[in-house]
Design a protein around this motif. Structure first.
Motif, PDB file in Angstrom:
ATOM      1  N   GLU A   1      12.305  -3.181  -5.938  1.00  0.00           N
ATOM      2  CA  GLU A   1      11.182  -4.110  -5.799  1.00  0.00           C
ATOM      3  C   GLU A   1      10.035  -3.447  -5.036  1.00  0.00           C
ATOM      4  O   GLU A   1       8.855  -3.642  -5.374  1.00  0.00           O
ATOM      5  CB  GLU A   1      11.665  -5.367  -5.060  1.00  0.00           C
ATOM      6  N   LEU A   2      10.353  -2.641  -4.049  1.00  0.00           N
ATOM      7  CA  LEU A   2       9.317  -1.926  -3.317  1.00  0.00           C
ATOM      8  C   LEU A   2       8.633  -0.892  -4.214  1.00  0.00           C
ATOM      9  O   LEU A   2       7.396  -0.778  -4.224  1.00  0.00           O
ATOM     10  CB  LEU A   2       9.935  -1.224  -2.105  1.00  0.00           C
ATOM     11  N   LEU A   3       9.439  -0.138  -4.964  1.00  0.00           N
ATOM     12  CA  LEU A   3       8.890   0.909  -5.832  1.00  0.00           C
ATOM     13  C   LEU A   3       7.872   0.361  -6.814  1.00  0.00           C
ATOM     14  O   LEU A   3       6.786   0.923  -7.006  1.00  0.00           O
ATOM     15  CB  LEU A   3      10.024   1.582  -6.606  1.00  0.00           C
ATOM     16  N   HIS A   4       8.216  -0.740  -7.445  1.00  0.00           N
ATOM     17  CA  HIS A   4       7.405  -1.257  -8.550  1.00  0.00           C
ATOM     18  C   HIS A   4       6.257  -2.140  -8.093  1.00  0.00           C
ATOM     19  O   HIS A   4       5.502  -2.654  -8.924  1.00  0.00           O
ATOM     20  CB  HIS A   4       8.296  -2.027  -9.528  1.00  0.00           C
ATOM     21  N   ASN A   5       6.126  -2.310  -6.791  1.00  0.00           N
ATOM     22  CA  ASN A   5       5.056  -3.168  -6.284  1.00  0.00           C
ATOM     23  C   ASN A   5       4.232  -2.476  -5.203  1.00  0.00           C
ATOM     24  O   ASN A   5       3.610  -3.127  -4.376  1.00  0.00           O
ATOM     25  CB  ASN A   5       5.635  -4.467  -5.722  1.00  0.00           C
ATOM     26  N   SER A   6       4.209  -1.146  -5.245  1.00  0.00           N
ATOM     27  CA  SER A   6       3.434  -0.395  -4.270  1.00  0.00           C
ATOM     28  C   SER A   6       2.531   0.599  -4.979  1.00  0.00           C
ATOM     29  O   SER A   6       2.895   1.173  -6.012  1.00  0.00           O
ATOM     30  CB  SER A   6       4.355   0.344  -3.294  1.00  0.00           C
ATOM     31  N   SER A   7       1.358   0.819  -4.421  1.00  0.00           N
ATOM     32  CA  SER A   7       0.434   1.807  -4.983  1.00  0.00           C
ATOM     33  C   SER A   7       0.882   3.224  -4.655  1.00  0.00           C
ATOM     34  O   SER A   7       0.764   4.127  -5.489  1.00  0.00           O
ATOM     35  CB  SER A   7      -0.980   1.571  -4.442  1.00  0.00           C
ATOM     36  N   PHE A   8       1.391   3.431  -3.434  1.00  0.00           N
ATOM     37  CA  PHE A   8       1.804   4.757  -2.994  1.00  0.00           C
ATOM     38  C   PHE A   8       3.252   4.725  -2.512  1.00  0.00           C
ATOM     39  O   PHE A   8       3.680   3.742  -1.909  1.00  0.00           O
ATOM     40  CB  PHE A   8       0.907   5.260  -1.860  1.00  0.00           C
TER      41      PHE A   8
ATOM     42  N   GLN B   1       0.825  -1.206   0.000  1.00  0.00           N
ATOM     43  CA  GLN B   1       0.000   0.000   0.000  1.00  0.00           C
ATOM     44  C   GLN B   1       0.862   1.260   0.000  1.00  0.00           C
ATOM     45  O   GLN B   1       0.613   2.195  -0.756  1.00  0.00           O
ATOM     46  CB  GLN B   1      -0.913   0.008   1.236  1.00  0.00           C
ATOM     47  N   LEU B   2       1.902   1.284   0.835  1.00  0.00           N
ATOM     48  CA  LEU B   2       2.732   2.477   1.004  1.00  0.00           C
ATOM     49  C   LEU B   2       4.148   2.051   1.360  1.00  0.00           C
ATOM     50  O   LEU B   2       4.343   1.207   2.245  1.00  0.00           O
ATOM     51  CB  LEU B   2       2.154   3.355   2.121  1.00  0.00           C
ATOM     52  N   VAL B   3       5.152   2.639   0.667  1.00  0.00           N
ATOM     53  CA  VAL B   3       6.544   2.252   0.927  1.00  0.00           C
ATOM     54  C   VAL B   3       7.434   3.476   0.979  1.00  0.00           C
ATOM     55  O   VAL B   3       7.119   4.535   0.433  1.00  0.00           O
ATOM     56  CB  VAL B   3       7.084   1.275  -0.150  1.00  0.00           C
ATOM     57  N   PHE B   4       8.567   3.308   1.643  1.00  0.00           N
ATOM     58  CA  PHE B   4       9.641   4.291   1.641  1.00  0.00           C
ATOM     59  C   PHE B   4      10.911   3.597   2.101  1.00  0.00           C
ATOM     60  O   PHE B   4      10.888   2.727   2.979  1.00  0.00           O
ATOM     61  CB  PHE B   4       9.353   5.464   2.580  1.00  0.00           C
ATOM     62  N   LYS B   5      12.035   3.992   1.511  1.00  0.00           N
ATOM     63  CA  LYS B   5      13.332   3.500   1.935  1.00  0.00           C
ATOM     64  C   LYS B   5      14.342   4.626   1.747  1.00  0.00           C
ATOM     65  O   LYS B   5      14.546   5.106   0.630  1.00  0.00           O
ATOM     66  CB  LYS B   5      13.757   2.266   1.132  1.00  0.00           C
ATOM     67  N   GLY B   6      14.962   5.056   2.850  1.00  0.00           N
ATOM     68  CA  GLY B   6      15.902   6.162   2.752  1.00  0.00           C
ATOM     69  C   GLY B   6      16.581   6.463   4.064  1.00  0.00           C
ATOM     70  O   GLY B   6      16.436   5.735   5.053  1.00  0.00           O
ATOM     71  N   LYS B   7      17.319   7.547   4.075  1.00  0.00           N
ATOM     72  CA  LYS B   7      18.106   7.933   5.252  1.00  0.00           C
ATOM     73  C   LYS B   7      17.200   8.488   6.360  1.00  0.00           C
ATOM     74  O   LYS B   7      16.149   9.057   6.102  1.00  0.00           O
ATOM     75  CB  LYS B   7      19.139   8.991   4.870  1.00  0.00           C
ATOM     76  N   ARG B   8      17.682   8.305   7.600  1.00  0.00           N
ATOM     77  CA  ARG B   8      17.069   8.950   8.755  1.00  0.00           C
ATOM     78  C   ARG B   8      18.124   9.848   9.386  1.00  0.00           C
ATOM     79  O   ARG B   8      19.250   9.422   9.649  1.00  0.00           O
ATOM     80  CB  ARG B   8      16.582   7.909   9.761  1.00  0.00           C
TER      81      ARG B   8
END
Length: 585
Positions: free
Chosen positions: A302-309, A239-246
């Protein structure tokens, strides 16, 4: 005696209130200046002392910054742009580079895009707009690509004139820890095409917000969007993904630090890592080790191409690379960057291609995305692909979009409306010089509820003299004119002989127009628009020696009708043509 005491008491209270008022002004200035506009007089000293930016600015410096912000804050095209320079057309001049100039690869791409565009001129006297040769993309003083002495160099330009009619590109401004919008020089009255633009300092309909893109962004063409035909379903695995720096310290840390609250490890995957920078271990918190472990379990693509948002929270600056990455993957961007002016917001309606959230309402984001229906998700994803392909897939498209927006301002009487910018094929292909009316472009028929005409104009290309009524061209005109799909016949006379009088041409049931071609014996003459004569969407282009019966011409008419029913037409920039050239002996 009592009167003296009262007077003394009133004086003391008044003095305290005055001190509180002054203290309030200081606090107000501190709170109102999280980002600063790029016009700071003190920067001619800081060009040589980047270490000064490690310290927080003082109240005195903030006051000076604020004064400079409002100095040109009111700039609009009507007040800070000289339209008289554009009387001969919209032309863009690039200053020649100076000896020893170091230009980054990204800025080289921008300059190349301008040089290869239809707007470029090598003559400064014909220029409407000027672009600097000095690289202003990276104004982070800790960056290796930071250019020194920019202020002195641009002020020495003979046509600088406080920046009037100049365009400045910038991707990075400010440095650690504040990451303000300071560029290290005064932009004056120049138009600023800037990434991570802050609405507080953005000058509407003057500055242009551009996307933040990496140095690997292609110069031309660009990669197409990722979805395949089999990926038409609005529902995806996540439904919703993000991957990045904190970020553990400094600006931009609040939202990303709070993402773990809505991460559920199932359909909402929000991964952060604090393992970046030289001193990350000195600042690591209790969640770092676990976050770093989860971070390595998922592949970003893989997250980008398999998430709606896809969540697009602000980074150190308001903009993020995640924005363009989400668009390309047809992952609907959920923007959490309060105060960010979205790219090309002057012409693009981002409500059709993204979800604009609020950083203060992070916990509501999952319910907001779940409330979006399947039809709406599909429409948003389709729009992401259109916007990516039309305006963002290459540096050239980003630069051309910027220039086209400025041209629309300069030539406002022939500017594009929002329909042309926000629907296929986009503002870079629908030239307003052809028409500003969307109804004149067949690819907007379905949006306007209009059906394309099933009739065509027959254009007969003639290069041999008209000898008699039995000439092949006469027979061809008679056969074509009898077709129920023929609206008119246009004879393009490209013969060296004089144009025959009207009584030498056959009588027809549809209008017959004979015009002299602009180029003799040139095949390209048949494709000239002839807007004042040709009024149909479709054109049947014929050579004079074509041998066709009326039934065969009607067959072509049925092809036109089938194209109209499918709502598809061949697209060209200036006119929609469906050309079939018959050349049968």
């Amino acid at each position: 005696m009592q009167a003296k005491k009262r007077y003394l008491l009133v004086s003391v209270v008044a003095g305290l209130l005055f001190l509180i008022y002054l203290w309030g002004l200081q606090i107000g200035e501190f709170q109102q200046q999280p980002y600063h506009y790029p016009q700071i007089h003190q920067y001619h000293q800081q060009d040589y002392h980047p270490q000064l930016h490690h310290q927080h600015t003082s109240p005195h410096e903030r006051r000076a910054i604020r004064d400079n912000i409002y100095k040109n804050k009111r700039c609009r095209m009507e007040t800070c742009f000289d339209f008289s320079r554009c009387q001969s057309g919209f032309r863009v001049y690039i200053y020649p580079p100076q000896r020893g100039d170091e230009i980054s690869e990204t800025y080289q791409k921008i300059l190349s895009s301008i040089r290869e565009s239809r707007f470029h001129t090598a003559d400064p006297s014909r220029a409407c707009l000027f672009v600097l040769a000095v690289d202003t993309l990276d104004r982070d003083q800790l960056s290796a690509q930071y250019v020194q002495n920019v202020r002195a160099r641009i002020h020495s330009l003979p046509t600088w004139n406080d920046g009037r009619n100049h365009l400045i590109f910038n991707l990075y401004s400010g440095t650690w820890p504040d990451y303000t919008e300071d560029l290290g020089f005064e932009v004056g009255q120049s138009i600023l095409a800037k990434a991570s633009a802050d609405v507080a300092n953005f000058r509407p309909n003057f500055d242009i917000s551009i996307p933040l893109f990496s140095k690997d962004h292609p110069l031309k063409g660009g990669s197409a969007g990722y979805p395949a035909r089999s990926d038409a379903s609005p529902s995806r695995k996540y439904q919703l993904v993000f991957k990045g720096k904190r970020y553990l310290t400094g600006i931009g840390s609040e939202t990303r630090n709070a993402l773990y609250h809505i991460h559920n490890g199932e359909d909402i995957i929000l991964l952060t890592t604090c393992k970046h920078g030289k001193d990350w271990e000195k600042h690591k918190d209790s969640r770092c080790d676990r976050d770093n472990q989860d971070y390595s379990k998922f592949d970003y693509q893989e997250l980008l191409h398999n998430s709606s948002f896809c969540l697009v929270p602000r980074g150190r600056r308001l903009g993020s690379f995640r924005f363009l990455e989400a668009l390309q993957a047809a992952c609907i961007p959920v923007i959490l960057s309060n105060g960010w002016e979205p790219p090309f917001s002057e012409v693009i309606d981002w409500r059709k291609g993204a979800v604009i959230g609020d950083e203060r309402l992070l916990l509501q984001v999952p319910s907001i995305t779940r409330s979006v229906g399947c039809d709406r998700i599909l429409a948003l994803r389709q729009q992401t692909q259109f916007l990516w392909d039309a305006y963002f897939s290459s540096v050239a498209k980003i630069v051309l979009t910027t220039l086209e927006i400025i041209q629309d301002r300069v030539e406002s009487h022939v500017s594009r409306n929002h329909l042309l910018w926000n629907f296929l094929p986009g503002g870079l292909f629908a030239f307003p010089q052809y028409s500003t009316d969307p109804a004149q472009f067949p690819f907007y028929y379905s949006i306007l509820g209009k059906s394309p005409s099933q009739q065509f104009t027959a254009v007969v290309h003639t290069v041999t003299p008209l000898q008699a009524q039995i000439s092949p061209v006469v027979k061809l005109i008679i056969a074509v004119a009898k077709s129920k799909f023929c609206a008119q016949v246009v004879v393009l006379w490209n013969c060296d002989k004089p144009l025959p009088p009207r009584n030498k041409w056959p009588s027809t049931s549809v209008p017959l127009t004979v015009i002299e071609g602009q180029t003799k014996v040139m095949m390209s003459g048949r494709f000239f628009p002839h807007n004042d004569i040709i009024t149909t969407d479709a054109v049947l282009s014929l050579d004079e020696d074509s041998v066709l019966s009326t039934n065969e011409v009607n067959g072509y008419g049925h092809v036109i009708a089938s194209y109209a029913n499918c709502k598809t037409l061949a697209l060209l920039k200036l006119r929609c043509y469906t050309n079939i050239v018959f050349n049968r002996s």
